[in-house]
Structure formats: structure tokens, C-alpha cells
Design a protein around this motif. Sequence first.
Motif, PDB file in Angstrom:
ATOM      1  N   TYR A   1      39.666  27.326  41.435  1.00  0.00           N
ATOM      2  CA  TYR A   1      40.825  26.428  41.281  1.00  0.00           C
ATOM      3  C   TYR A   1      40.795  25.304  42.321  1.00  0.00           C
ATOM      4  O   TYR A   1      41.099  24.158  42.001  1.00  0.00           O
ATOM      5  CB  TYR A   1      42.151  27.178  41.461  1.00  0.00           C
ATOM      6  CG  TYR A   1      42.560  28.088  40.337  1.00  0.00           C
ATOM      7  CD1 TYR A   1      41.706  28.392  39.284  1.00  0.00           C
ATOM      8  CD2 TYR A   1      43.841  28.657  40.325  1.00  0.00           C
ATOM      9  CE1 TYR A   1      42.111  29.235  38.257  1.00  0.00           C
ATOM     10  CE2 TYR A   1      44.251  29.496  39.304  1.00  0.00           C
ATOM     11  CZ  TYR A   1      43.386  29.786  38.282  1.00  0.00           C
ATOM     12  OH  TYR A   1      43.797  30.619  37.272  1.00  0.00           O
TER      13      TYR A   1
ATOM     14  N   SER B   1      49.337  35.702  43.423  1.00  0.00           N
ATOM     15  CA  SER B   1      48.037  35.469  42.793  1.00  0.00           C
ATOM     16  C   SER B   1      48.104  35.852  41.322  1.00  0.00           C
ATOM     17  O   SER B   1      48.992  36.609  40.906  1.00  0.00           O
ATOM     18  CB  SER B   1      46.956  36.313  43.466  1.00  0.00           C
ATOM     19  OG  SER B   1      47.100  37.681  43.128  1.00  0.00           O
ATOM     20  N   GLY B   2      47.129  35.365  40.566  1.00  0.00           N
ATOM     21  CA  GLY B   2      47.042  35.763  39.169  1.00  0.00           C
ATOM     22  C   GLY B   2      46.464  37.153  39.018  1.00  0.00           C
ATOM     23  O   GLY B   2      46.882  37.935  38.174  1.00  0.00           O
ATOM     24  N   GLN B   3      45.464  37.465  39.864  1.00  0.00           N
ATOM     25  CA  GLN B   3      44.710  38.720  39.682  1.00  0.00           C
ATOM     26  C   GLN B   3      45.524  39.985  39.887  1.00  0.00           C
ATOM     27  O   GLN B   3      45.191  41.036  39.325  1.00  0.00           O
ATOM     28  CB  GLN B   3      43.469  38.773  40.588  1.00  0.00           C
ATOM     29  CG  GLN B   3      43.706  38.604  42.055  1.00  0.00           C
ATOM     30  CD  GLN B   3      43.593  37.136  42.443  1.00  0.00           C
ATOM     31  OE1 GLN B   3      43.509  36.275  41.590  1.00  0.00           O
ATOM     32  NE2 GLN B   3      43.598  36.855  43.728  1.00  0.00           N
TER      33      GLN B   3
ATOM     34  N   GLU C   1      38.072  32.788  32.972  1.00  0.00           N
ATOM     35  CA  GLU C   1      38.085  33.579  34.204  1.00  0.00           C
ATOM     36  C   GLU C   1      37.915  35.050  33.843  1.00  0.00           C
ATOM     37  O   GLU C   1      38.604  35.559  32.961  1.00  0.00           O
ATOM     38  CB  GLU C   1      39.414  33.409  34.923  1.00  0.00           C
ATOM     39  CG  GLU C   1      39.734  31.991  35.318  1.00  0.00           C
ATOM     40  CD  GLU C   1      40.977  31.964  36.184  1.00  0.00           C
ATOM     41  OE1 GLU C   1      42.081  31.804  35.640  1.00  0.00           O
ATOM     42  OE2 GLU C   1      40.838  32.130  37.413  1.00  0.00           O
TER      43      GLU C   1
ATOM     44  N   GLY D   1      44.300  27.389  44.453  1.00  0.00           N
ATOM     45  CA  GLY D   1      44.182  28.799  44.842  1.00  0.00           C
ATOM     46  C   GLY D   1      43.495  28.858  46.196  1.00  0.00           C
ATOM     47  O   GLY D   1      43.584  27.904  46.974  1.00  0.00           O
TER      48      GLY D   1
ATOM     49  N   GLN E   1      46.574  30.847  35.430  1.00  0.00           N
ATOM     50  CA  GLN E   1      45.939  31.654  34.381  1.00  0.00           C
ATOM     51  C   GLN E   1      46.769  31.573  33.096  1.00  0.00           C
ATOM     52  O   GLN E   1      48.007  31.546  33.144  1.00  0.00           O
ATOM     53  CB  GLN E   1      45.863  33.115  34.832  1.00  0.00           C
ATOM     54  CG  GLN E   1      44.890  33.333  35.957  1.00  0.00           C
ATOM     55  CD  GLN E   1      44.852  34.766  36.457  1.00  0.00           C
ATOM     56  OE1 GLN E   1      44.340  35.004  37.538  1.00  0.00           O
ATOM     57  NE2 GLN E   1      45.373  35.727  35.697  1.00  0.00           N
TER      58      GLN E   1
ATOM     59  N   GLY F   1      37.722  30.061  45.743  1.00  0.00           N
ATOM     60  CA  GLY F   1      37.842  30.274  44.302  1.00  0.00           C
ATOM     61  C   GLY F   1      37.307  29.069  43.546  1.00  0.00           C
ATOM     62  O   GLY F   1      36.577  28.238  44.115  1.00  0.00           O
TER      63      GLY F   1
ATOM     64  N   ALA G   1      48.567  30.334  47.121  1.00  0.00           N
ATOM     65  CA  ALA G   1      48.397  31.772  46.863  1.00  0.00           C
ATOM     66  C   ALA G   1      47.922  32.062  45.442  1.00  0.00           C
ATOM     67  O   ALA G   1      47.552  33.181  45.134  1.00  0.00           O
ATOM     68  CB  ALA G   1      49.716  32.488  47.128  1.00  0.00           C
ATOM     69  N   GLY G   2      47.936  31.074  44.549  1.00  0.00           N
ATOM     70  CA  GLY G   2      47.427  31.267  43.187  1.00  0.00           C
ATOM     71  C   GLY G   2      48.426  30.988  42.079  1.00  0.00           C
ATOM     72  O   GLY G   2      49.479  30.372  42.306  1.00  0.00           O
ATOM     73  N   SER G   3      48.090  31.469  40.894  1.00  0.00           N
ATOM     74  CA  SER G   3      48.824  31.166  39.652  1.00  0.00           C
ATOM     75  C   SER G   3      50.353  31.324  39.717  1.00  0.00           C
ATOM     76  O   SER G   3      51.084  30.421  39.321  1.00  0.00           O
ATOM     77  CB  SER G   3      48.358  32.109  38.541  1.00  0.00           C
ATOM     78  OG  SER G   3      47.095  31.774  38.097  1.00  0.00           O
TER      79      SER G   3
ATOM     80  N   THR H   1      40.375  37.666  39.691  1.00  0.00           N
ATOM     81  CA  THR H   1      40.259  37.008  38.386  1.00  0.00           C
ATOM     82  C   THR H   1      39.834  35.578  38.664  1.00  0.00           C
ATOM     83  O   THR H   1      40.616  34.777  39.188  1.00  0.00           O
ATOM     84  CB  THR H   1      41.606  37.067  37.637  1.00  0.00           C
ATOM     85  OG1 THR H   1      41.991  38.436  37.533  1.00  0.00           O
ATOM     86  CG2 THR H   1      41.480  36.455  36.248  1.00  0.00           C
ATOM     87  N   VAL H   2      38.592  35.266  38.313  1.00  0.00           N
ATOM     88  CA  VAL H   2      38.022  34.001  38.777  1.00  0.00           C
ATOM     89  C   VAL H   2      36.909  33.529  37.841  1.00  0.00           C
ATOM     90  O   VAL H   2      36.303  34.347  37.133  1.00  0.00           O
ATOM     91  CB  VAL H   2      37.504  34.197  40.240  1.00  0.00           C
ATOM     92  CG1 VAL H   2      36.288  35.103  40.311  1.00  0.00           C
ATOM     93  CG2 VAL H   2      37.240  32.861  40.938  1.00  0.00           C
TER      94      VAL H   2
HETATM   95  N1  GLU Z   1      42.911  33.274  39.083  1.00  0.00           N
HETATM   96  C1  GLU Z   1      43.315  33.218  40.457  1.00  0.00           C
HETATM   97  C2  GLU Z   1      44.827  33.147  40.541  1.00  0.00           C
HETATM   98  O1  GLU Z   1      45.462  32.830  39.592  1.00  0.00           O
HETATM   99  C3  GLU Z   1      42.719  32.044  41.196  1.00  0.00           C
HETATM  100  C4  GLU Z   1      41.264  31.870  40.980  1.00  0.00           C
HETATM  101  C5  GLU Z   1      40.676  30.660  41.654  1.00  0.00           C
HETATM  102  O2  GLU Z   1      41.218  30.196  42.657  1.00  0.00           O
HETATM  103  O3  GLU Z   1      39.658  30.177  41.130  1.00  0.00           O
HETATM  104  O4  GLU Z   1      45.410  33.387  41.553  1.00  0.00           O
END
Ligand code: GLU
Length: 327
Positions: free
Chosen positions: A44, A154-156, A124, A38, A92, A42, A72-74, A200-201
Motif C-alpha cells: 500500500y 489493519s486489514g489482516q 492480496e 499501510g 481491502q 507493505g 495502521a492499514g485498511s 494480507t498483502v
Molecule cells: N492489507 C493490509 C491492510 O489492510 C495492508 C497491506 C499493505 O500495506 O500492502 O492493513
Amino acid sequence: MKLFTYISQKLFLFSVMLSLIVTGSVYGKSKYVTVGTGGLTGVYYPTGGNIAKIINKKKKEYGIRMSVESTAGSVYNINALMSGDLDFGIAQSDRQYQAVNGLAEWKKKGPQKKLRAICSFHSEAVTLVAASKSKIGSIDGLKGKKVNIGNPGSGQRGNAVDVLDTAGLSWKKDIRAESLKASEAPKMLQDGRIDAFFYTVGHPSGAITEATSGREKVKFVDITGMDNLLKKYPYYTKTKIKVSDYPTVTNKKDVDTVGVTATFVTSADTPDDVVYAITKELFENLEPFKKLHPAYAQLTKENMLKGISAPLHPGAAKFFKEAGLMK
Ligand code: GLU
């Protein structure tokens, strides 16, 4: 002349062989694998680094070289796994579930049949951070405000939309939504260019420390009244953010919110022996691994097998059976 051609041919072959040996593709048998994470601030990204640290120590034994990519994330990680651009990823638990079942971002593409789970990591929290001067006291208070819901990929972003939706707010109509990366949001909040942001972290994280330790006073907003969300989706649970993780935040009490779990995923195409080796090293080195980040405080071997909805990768399953963690 003939002799010259002969020698130059031999030289060419020799240099080809040499480069193959150097890159390890023939004799070294090195397998290069990349893990998608991520943003740099963060949890990740350091988690990817910690996994790589453990596995790369044994490169002579397994021939595996793991590198870490900030992404960029999840959602990005899952898609990149499915297209073969990544070998491993952190995602996530809600995103894992949606991808496997062809929901949310994957509604059009359908179930992601090749997605495989390895294990879970830290929990998270859906974290809502606001400038104190914005006077946002609850989700409702976000009405009309400039709020970062997160970048696509991203996940958030999905969590922000779910939470707003449950509170009866449309992210398109009721707030002024921004689509910034989580790594950019803290500075934007400090500069007064946004009123609040969702992330979301795991905690503590660099991004939240950055957001809460600037000149501008910053607070967490409780995310409550989420019973319908908890009923509707199996992957959300109630959780708390400990204010002691962020000494300069203005909240006095721990913060109520909902959360998901960070999970370790791969593709069905990743070879069994590679996944087996990584799973084994990770689980056998869990104690030193846990020391690498405070967000891992609650990790146990048993709860690392929870929060999984994709089929387990056979390489991981083989290790879990051998270790007596699974039947
Ligand atoms: N939960 C975030 C995502 O899925 C990433 C969080 C992190 O990088 O710790 O994009």
C-alpha cells in the motif's frame, strides 16, 4: 503616529496576503490531499507513492498536491476517511464491503454512508508465514503457538480471525495471539519471539522478503479447507502465492490460500474535480504505473473496476463513462 499606524496596518495586510499566496490557499488554488496507506514494508505504501508521483507531475494543471501517509492499514484508513482526517485511502475489498454494510468493525457504528470507491488495484493473499523449526504444517498446527494476527486497524486481523474460525480455532483461546504491526512481525519471527504471522498483502512485498531472507529458515503455510469461508463471504477468492517471488523461502511449490483485493477509496466529501483528475491520470498512465511495482502485473483497466462494493465516487464515474469503461 497616524502615519506609522497606517503603514504597520498595510504591512500586516501585505504579510497576510503573502502567506496566503505562498500556501496557495487563495491565488495558487493548490489542493492538498493525503492518501492513507499501510506499513512501510507493505505494498500500500509504495502504491500511495506511485499514485502521488503520477498526480504531482501535473500539479500545474490541476493544482493538486498529494502526500502519502504510512498508517495502521485498511480499517484505520476507512475510519480516517469518514472522520475527514484523510482524503484518500487504500483498503481491502472485504473491509470496504464491511464498512459500507455496517459489519465486523462497523457493527456498532453502522453503515459508513460516505465511503466512496474509485477503483481496485492488486490482489492480496492472506499470507501465513511460519518459522520452519516451529513445524507448523497447516492452520491446525497453529494451536498453542505464538501467532501475530495483526494490529487493530489493519486489514489482516479480520482475515486471520476468519481463517482460524473456519478451521475451528478460536484466536482468543487456541493460539497465543499477538497484535503487532506487519512491519514488526518479520524481525520477531527471525528472533524466535513469534512462531508465525498473518499478513494480507500483495506479492512480492518488502515485509515477506525480510521475513524469508534472514538466518532462520521460514516457510509459507497453505491455507486450505476454506470452502465454508468462500461460501459465507462474497469477497474471498482462492489464490496462490508464487514461491518464485521469494527465492529463500523453503517451500518448493506455490502456496494455496485465499485472497482479497486492494481498493482505492475516498469520501463523498472529496470534490468531484479532484477525484476525476486523479482517476483520469491513473488510468491514462496505467502502463507506466504498472512498471512501478511487480504486484501490479495483472492489472487491467477492466479488472480495476471490479471488487468494488461502495458507491462509485461521481468524479471517478464521470471519467469511466467518458473513457467508455462504464455505461
Ligand atoms: N492489507 C493490509 C491492510 O489492510 C495492508 C497491506 C499493505 O500495506 O500492502 O492493513
